[in-house]
Motif scaffolding. Structure first.
Motif, PDB file in Angstrom:
ATOM      1  N   SER A   1       6.979   7.418  -2.330  1.00 27.05           N
ATOM      2  CA  SER A   1       5.916   8.399  -2.174  1.00 27.05           C
ATOM      3  C   SER A   1       4.846   8.131  -3.231  1.00 27.05           C
ATOM      4  O   SER A   1       5.170   7.761  -4.368  1.00 27.05           O
ATOM      5  CB  SER A   1       6.496   9.798  -2.374  1.00 27.05           C
ATOM      6  N   ALA A   2       3.593   8.379  -2.870  1.00 26.22           N
ATOM      7  CA  ALA A   2       2.507   8.228  -3.852  1.00 26.22           C
ATOM      8  C   ALA A   2       2.659   9.257  -4.965  1.00 26.22           C
ATOM      9  O   ALA A   2       2.083   9.108  -6.043  1.00 26.22           O
ATOM     10  CB  ALA A   2       1.169   8.399  -3.159  1.00 26.22           C
ATOM     11  N   LEU A   3       3.435  10.301  -4.707  1.00 24.62           N
ATOM     12  CA  LEU A   3       3.570  11.382  -5.679  1.00 24.62           C
ATOM     13  C   LEU A   3       4.730  11.177  -6.645  1.00 24.62           C
ATOM     14  O   LEU A   3       4.851  11.878  -7.638  1.00 24.62           O
ATOM     15  CB  LEU A   3       3.769  12.714  -4.931  1.00 24.62           C
ATOM     16  N   GLU A   4       5.603  10.217  -6.355  1.00 23.52           N
ATOM     17  CA  GLU A   4       6.793  10.058  -7.207  1.00 23.52           C
ATOM     18  C   GLU A   4       6.586   9.034  -8.321  1.00 23.52           C
ATOM     19  O   GLU A   4       7.436   8.861  -9.175  1.00 23.52           O
ATOM     20  CB  GLU A   4       8.020   9.662  -6.358  1.00 23.52           C
ATOM     21  N   VAL A   5       5.430   8.322  -8.287  1.00 23.47           N
ATOM     22  CA  VAL A   5       5.195   7.293  -9.303  1.00 23.47           C
ATOM     23  C   VAL A   5       4.219   7.819 -10.358  1.00 23.47           C
ATOM     24  O   VAL A   5       3.528   8.816 -10.129  1.00 23.47           O
ATOM     25  CB  VAL A   5       4.638   5.999  -8.668  1.00 23.47           C
ATOM     26  N   LEU A  12      -2.198   3.589  -9.807  1.00 22.72           N
ATOM     27  CA  LEU A  12      -3.506   2.939  -9.954  1.00 22.72           C
ATOM     28  C   LEU A  12      -3.355   1.421  -9.866  1.00 22.72           C
ATOM     29  O   LEU A  12      -4.148   0.736  -9.200  1.00 22.72           O
ATOM     30  CB  LEU A  12      -4.150   3.345 -11.288  1.00 22.72           C
ATOM     31  N   ALA A  13      -2.321   0.897 -10.510  1.00 24.77           N
ATOM     32  CA  ALA A  13      -2.090  -0.558 -10.500  1.00 24.77           C
ATOM     33  C   ALA A  13      -1.848  -1.035  -9.061  1.00 24.77           C
ATOM     34  O   ALA A  13      -2.348  -2.080  -8.647  1.00 24.77           O
ATOM     35  CB  ALA A  13      -0.908  -0.908 -11.397  1.00 24.77           C
ATOM     36  N   LYS A  14      -1.104  -0.235  -8.315  1.00 17.73           N
ATOM     37  CA  LYS A  14      -0.802  -0.594  -6.916  1.00 17.73           C
ATOM     38  C   LYS A  14      -2.082  -0.601  -6.066  1.00 17.73           C
ATOM     39  O   LYS A  14      -2.328  -1.522  -5.296  1.00 17.73           O
ATOM     40  CB  LYS A  14       0.199   0.427  -6.363  1.00 17.73           C
ATOM     41  N   THR A  60      -1.274   1.164   3.454  1.00 15.27           N
ATOM     42  CA  THR A  60       0.178   0.999   3.612  1.00 15.27           C
ATOM     43  C   THR A  60       0.925   1.003   2.267  1.00 15.27           C
ATOM     44  O   THR A  60       2.071   0.583   2.199  1.00 15.27           O
ATOM     45  CB  THR A  60       0.490  -0.326   4.348  1.00 15.27           C
ATOM     46  N   SER A  61       0.255   1.489   1.224  1.00 18.54           N
ATOM     47  CA  SER A  61       0.876   1.387  -0.106  1.00 18.54           C
ATOM     48  C   SER A  61       2.041   2.369  -0.306  1.00 18.54           C
ATOM     49  O   SER A  61       3.016   2.047  -0.968  1.00 18.54           O
ATOM     50  CB  SER A  61      -0.181   1.595  -1.191  1.00 18.54           C
ATOM     51  N   LEU A 103      -4.981  11.087  -3.101  1.00 21.39           N
ATOM     52  CA  LEU A 103      -4.938  10.110  -4.207  1.00 21.39           C
ATOM     53  C   LEU A 103      -5.543   8.779  -3.765  1.00 21.39           C
ATOM     54  O   LEU A 103      -6.328   8.161  -4.487  1.00 21.39           O
ATOM     55  CB  LEU A 103      -3.492   9.922  -4.678  1.00 21.39           C
ATOM     56  N   ALA A 104      -5.190   8.348  -2.544  1.00 20.17           N
ATOM     57  CA  ALA A 104      -5.759   7.096  -2.026  1.00 20.17           C
ATOM     58  C   ALA A 104      -7.246   7.282  -1.728  1.00 20.17           C
ATOM     59  O   ALA A 104      -8.068   6.402  -2.029  1.00 20.17           O
ATOM     60  CB  ALA A 104      -5.011   6.668  -0.763  1.00 20.17           C
ATOM     61  N   ALA A 105      -7.576   8.440  -1.153  1.00 19.20           N
ATOM     62  CA  ALA A 105      -8.980   8.716  -0.799  1.00 19.20           C
ATOM     63  C   ALA A 105      -9.852   8.688  -2.059  1.00 19.20           C
ATOM     64  O   ALA A 105     -10.923   8.076  -2.083  1.00 19.20           O
ATOM     65  CB  ALA A 105      -9.071  10.086  -0.120  1.00 19.20           C
ATOM     66  N   GLU A 106      -9.370   9.319  -3.113  1.00 22.33           N
ATOM     67  CA  GLU A 106     -10.162   9.392  -4.339  1.00 22.33           C
ATOM     68  C   GLU A 106     -10.294   8.023  -5.000  1.00 22.33           C
ATOM     69  O   GLU A 106     -11.329   7.702  -5.593  1.00 22.33           O
ATOM     70  CB  GLU A 106      -9.549  10.428  -5.307  1.00 22.33           C
ATOM     71  N   PHE A 107      -9.271   7.193  -4.839  1.00 21.94           N
ATOM     72  CA  PHE A 107      -9.365   5.826  -5.392  1.00 21.94           C
ATOM     73  C   PHE A 107     -10.531   5.090  -4.704  1.00 21.94           C
ATOM     74  O   PHE A 107     -11.360   4.452  -5.369  1.00 21.94           O
ATOM     75  CB  PHE A 107      -8.058   5.058  -5.167  1.00 21.94           C
ATOM     76  N   ILE A 108     -10.609   5.209  -3.375  1.00 23.61           N
ATOM     77  CA  ILE A 108     -11.698   4.506  -2.652  1.00 23.61           C
ATOM     78  C   ILE A 108     -13.048   5.114  -3.024  1.00 23.61           C
ATOM     79  O   ILE A 108     -14.022   4.395  -3.253  1.00 23.61           O
ATOM     80  CB  ILE A 108     -11.454   4.513  -1.129  1.00 23.61           C
TER      81      ILE A 108
END
Ligand code: N01
Length: 539
Positions: free
Chosen positions: A260-264, A270-272, A286-287, A300-305
């Motif tokens: 899960s994106a929330l468990e890391v 960010l590195a991923k 697909t991360s 989290l992915a949306a904000e990274f982009i």
């Protein structure tokens, strides 16, 4: 049937297939191998389907080349060599022409012929198919390979008929080069087609005005030429690749995310994301497994982009307009070459038509509520009436003269069995129809699965002297319900996209893509066949 013909004159085939793209060509190959007389009708004057029509500047595929091809023939796989990671439209079209030549498919394809209607005749249990040349043919089996995105959507803009410049739709691009040199060009639409076309047109035109209604999430493709060693290994590993494609979730060999994106930790995440951004392609999407199901993970992915957009686009007001706000991935995630960078060019401007909608097309260009933009050419990258559009363009009628349009109640009640068959429509098969994995998978993988399943079913019927096969109403209802349940557990249904039909005014909102995964779907279809075609009735 027209007055030109009587029943005796009507040409008769075992099977009629519509479309000479990936689907229709392989369907023809399989049916011919099975010994059936087969005729393919194709509206274009050449093979290629999607890749025949979509010739707009920058058109390329966003599945990796070595996986975006047929895998039914090892010889074919070894004979063809892709030049780069993401193939350009002309190269894919060359590939499909190569396939047509290699298997000598053209003699059974009638080009420049459109199927207008197909009616099932309950007396002789055959389909009567009407063509645009006024003739009619008959067939035991009727199969559509019309694609999911072949009915282009040109929104009804007032005044288009008065426009004095040239205008184009990306899905029906001219076959000769369109030269934008020295021209003021406007482009409406920033989906996959627009995002690919914008950097290429901007590099040529005097000025490009982008009319954007919804900003997009896009990641760099990082396309590059293949090296010989990579290609050699792919060919050597043909069987492994084929199996991986067939068993995978998306029709591509890819690691299935387990975290899960929330468990890391934020650093790990960010590195991923950074690594995926550097490698290019759909890696962010697909991360983590919960990007498409959990709003928090998605954000989290949306904000990274969004952070990437802010860092690439140098003018803060332009960057702000380019920031997407809906759930990432619920409109098809895009991969690009220099899309956001293009907005740093002096000859590119961005108009927000959500805030200031297009009011009309004038003689000189486009007028929004904010003012008029004078343009020498307009490109409509406004997409397609997806999934049901290509099928409902034809008058397809099953038992008791009921049309597909009536059965589906204009889209409100679209239901199929496995996305391949319809209750009330015997011996009618759809390749990648509504409620199959289709567009949320690597298309050739899904197409091959459907074609093989359909031709196996037909061979079974021929071997057992069966006249008709028809999906049962209850099997269809169960499948349709299952599709909806799987989709409702994700965020996909939330977006106003062509996935949901929300892009076509008046179209009923339904999510018509099976999200259970290519491998699981294949297994389900195989089990159904092994259990004597469960959910179907033969006569
Ligand atoms: O179409 P789209 P597409 N006024 O529907 C806008 C496949 N494909 O041709 O988002 C103003 O995605 C609309 O705005 P909005 C792929 O599956 C694959 O680009 O509705 N704007 C949107 O921006 C893809 O998903 C590849 O608010 C209007 C755009 O037009 C699918 O085809 C390449 C409007 C339409 O975007 C469709 O992509 C190309 C209006 N009245 C396509 N109406 C690759 O393999 C619509 N828009 C890379």
């Amino acid at each position: 049937m027209t007055s030109k013909q009587n029943a005796n004159q009507m040409a008769s085939f075992d099977a009629v297939v519509i479309g000479a793209g990936f689907s229709g060509m392989y369907m023809l190959y399989r049916l011919r191998e099975a010994g059936l007389s087969t005729r393919v009708y194709e509206a274009a004057d050449g093979v290629g389907g999607t890749w025949y029509w979509n010739r707009y500047p920058g058109a390329r595929c966003d599945s990796e080349s070595i996986y975006y091809n047929y895998t039914f023939s090892e010889e074919l796989y070894r004979e063809w060599t892709w030049s780069s990671r993401y193939p350009e439209q002309p190269e894919i079209l060359r590939y499909l022409n190569f396939v047509a030549d290699k298997f000598n498919l053209r003699p059974d394809i009638q080009f420049e012929t459109r199927v207008q209607a197909a009616h099932y005749n309950e007396e002789d249990k055959r389909w009567q198919i009407s063509l645009n040349d006024g003739t009619c043919v008959s067939a035991k089996y009727f199969i559509t390979g019309v694609g999911c995105l072949s009915a282009s959507n040109l929104p009804k803009f007032n005044g288009l008929e008065n426009y004095k410049g040239d205008w184009y739709h990306t899905g029906h691009w001219p076959h000769t080069k369109v030269d934008f040199t020295g021209k003021r060009v406007g482009i409406v639409g920033t989906g996959s087609s627009g995002v690919q076309a914008i950097p290429v047109i901007a590099a040529e035109a005097a000025h490009l005005t982008v009319f954007q209604r919804t900003p997009q999430y896009s990641a760099p493709a990082r396309n590059h030429p293949y090296d010989e060693e990579y290609i050699r290994k792919a060919k050597e590993n043909f069987h492994e690749i084929k199996q991986q494609i067939r068993e995978s979730a998306g029709g591509l060999p890819a690691e299935v995310p387990t975290k899960s994106a929330l468990e890391v930790t934020p650093e790990e995440r960010l590195a991923k994301f950074e690594e995926a951004w550097e490698v290019g392609g759909q890696g962010i999407f697909t991360s983590y497994y919960d990007i498409t199901i959990n709003p928090e993970a998605n954000e989290l992915a949306a904000e990274f982009i969004r952070s990437k957009i802010r860092s690439i686009v140098t003018k803060p007001d332009v960057a702000e307009k380019l920031l997407p706000f809906y759930y990432y991935g619920t409109k098809r995630p895009i991969i690009d070459t220099d899309y956001y960078e293009t907005f740093n060019r002096d000859n590119v401007s961005l108009v927000d038509v959500k805030k200031n909608p297009i009011e009309e097309i004038t003689e000189m260009g486009i007028r929004t509520t904010e003012g008029e933009y004078e343009l020498d050419a307009i490109v409509f990258a406004t997409g397609f009436d997806g999934m049901t559009g290509p099928l409902l363009k034809m008058d397809i009628r099953g038992k008791e003269g009921v049309s597909l349009k009536e059965k589906w109640n204009g889209g409100e009640n679209t239901r199929t069995y496995l996305g391949v068959a319809n209750a009330g429509f015997p011996n009618f098969f759809m390749i990648t129809g509504p409620e199959s994995p289709s567009v949320l998978s690597n298309m050739p993988a899904s197409i091959e699965q459907h074609v093989e399943w359909v031709s196996d079913c037909i061979e079974y019927m021929e071997a057992n002297n069966l006249e008709t096969v028809e999906a049962n109403v209850d099997a269809e209802e169960t499948w349709s319900k299952h599709c909806a349940e799987v989709a409702d557990a994700t965020l996909f249904t939330k977006a106003d996209s062509w996935y949901t039909g929300a892009n076509i005014p008046g179209k009923t909102r339904r999510f018509l893509i099976y999200l259970g995964g290519v491998g699981a779907y294949r297994q389900k279809c195989t089990e159904i066949a092994e259990n004597g075609y469960e959910g179907f009735t033969f006569e």
